[in-house]
Write a protein that holds these residues in place. Structure first.
Motif: not given
Length: 390
Positions: A215-221, A226-228
């Motif tokens: 879902d949208q929240r999981e994709r953001a996570e 990746w940034v981390q």
């Protein structure tokens, strides 16, 4: 003649005057393995066939191509070779062009006395040894450190480590098949490309691993992970090219080309790794065949380089890996690659599919009683030598 006598450094000499080539050969042949050429095209063909020359020495003024042009092309074919220019010209612009285009180590004027030539050649060979030695040390040290880190993280996240191992092998095989000049960088990037998933919540990491819809929240996570991962890698010295690949692997080729630090080799490396990653994701459900996964990738027009997909199909369709066999868990041996997950009877994942068996893994498994494992046997890919003997 002693069999352990060190090999003499190889030197390529180019001059359109045969007498000059012969004179240089006589001066250097006691200490070096000298190959002489009188045409630029001939010398380039020699380098293409054997890029392992320590030094490339070229005249400046020649009829087919000048020394600056030749050394620039020689740099592409043999990037580790030390390049020197020998010329009778005193033209400053020509010297600057040669230095900028061919990145030459030393500029010598003709006629060059034998002692001067021998001294310059000794310095050039020393430079070649320094460059190649530093690169080999960097590769071994960096790759070895990453391998240890990945094994430690594999104890925390077996699923993650199994996928990392698969990506490492496939990306390296693809890069080798395509003749990429920095296979080791792609291999290390493949190992580090999944690092962000370690910080994901277990339920999200599992959904990503098995290719389930997020879902949208999981994709953001996942994006934050990746940034981390990139932030964790940034302080490591000499990791810049590998970090560039990891940061940009999910971008389009056009977008990659405009990123700071982009180069054709780095863009190509990221494109190779992207194919390996997406191919592995399609296989994650355990039901998709390799050929169907390749056909699916081909159906995503414009997403991938066609020659990378061709190499993938050749590798997976040509039986490059040795045969699969079912072996008792107690018969696992270093070099085997797990085709399926190995779990405990409690259901906890012990080792994910794709993991290459090591002595450390065997010691870890031996710490469990036989009835603690969910199965007595496991399917593995046999190492090539075992498969050929079977």
């Amino acid at each position: 003649m002693p069999q352990n006598r060190p090999r003499r450094p190889k030197v390529l000499c180019l001059d359109d005057e045969p007498a000059v080539v012969e004179g240089i050969t006589r001066t250097l042949r006691k200490l070096y393995d000298v190959t002489g050429c009188t045409k630029g095209t001939e010398a380039l063909a020699v380098l293409e066939a054997d890029p392992g020359f320590a030094v490339v020495l070229s005249d400046m003024r020649m009829p087919e191509m000048n020394g600056a042009e030749f050394l620039a092309k020689a740099r592409e074919l043999a990037p580790d070779a030390t390049r020197m220019l020998l010329t009778g010209q005193t033209d400053l612009d020509a010297a600057i062009a040669a230095i900028n285009e061919g990145q030459i180590f030393r500029f010598l004027t003709k006629p060059c006395p034998p002692p001067t030539l021998r001294g310059a050649m000794a310095a050039a060979v020393a430079q070649h040894r320094l460059v190649t030695g530093e690169r080999v040390l960097l590769q071994k040290t960096l790759r070895g450190s990453v391998e240890v880190m990945m094994e430690v993280l594999g104890l925390v996240s077996p699923t993650y480590f199994g996928r990392t191992t698969r990506l490492r092998h496939l990306a390296a095989d693809l890069a080798t098949a395509l003749g990429h000049p920095a296979v080791w960088q792609i291999e290390v990037a493949a190992m580090l490309s999944q690092l962000g998933y370690v910080v994901l919540a277990p339920e999200i990491a599992e959904k990503v691993y098995y290719g389930r819809i997020l879902d949208q929240r999981e994709r953001a996570e996942v994006e934050r992970a990746w940034v981390q991962a990139a932030e964790m890698l940034a302080p490591i010295p000499r990791l810049e090219p590998i970090l560039w690949i990891v940061r940009n692997v999910r971008r389009t080729a056009a977008d990659m080309a405009h990123q700071p630090g982009a180069s054709p080799d780095l863009v190509r490396a990221a494109r190779i790794l992207r194919v390996a990653m997406d191919f592995d994701e399609l296989l994650a459900d355990g039901r998709t065949s390799a050929q169907l996964a390749i056909d699916t990738l081909r159906g995503r027009e414009g997403h991938y380089d066609e020659d990378v997909l061709d190499a993938l199909e050749a590798l997976r369709g040509g039986g490059q890996r040795s045969r699969v066999a079912e072996v008792p868990v107690g018969a696992l041996a270093p070099g085997m690659i797990l085709v399926e997950d190995l779990a405990l009877a409690s259901g906890m994942l012990l080792v994910a599919r794709g993991y290459e068996v090591t002595e450390r893994l065997l010691a870890r498994i031996s710490g469990y009683p036989a009835d603690a494992l969910a199965t007595d046997t496991v399917r593995v890919v046999l190492p090539r030598e075992q498969a050929e003997a079977a």
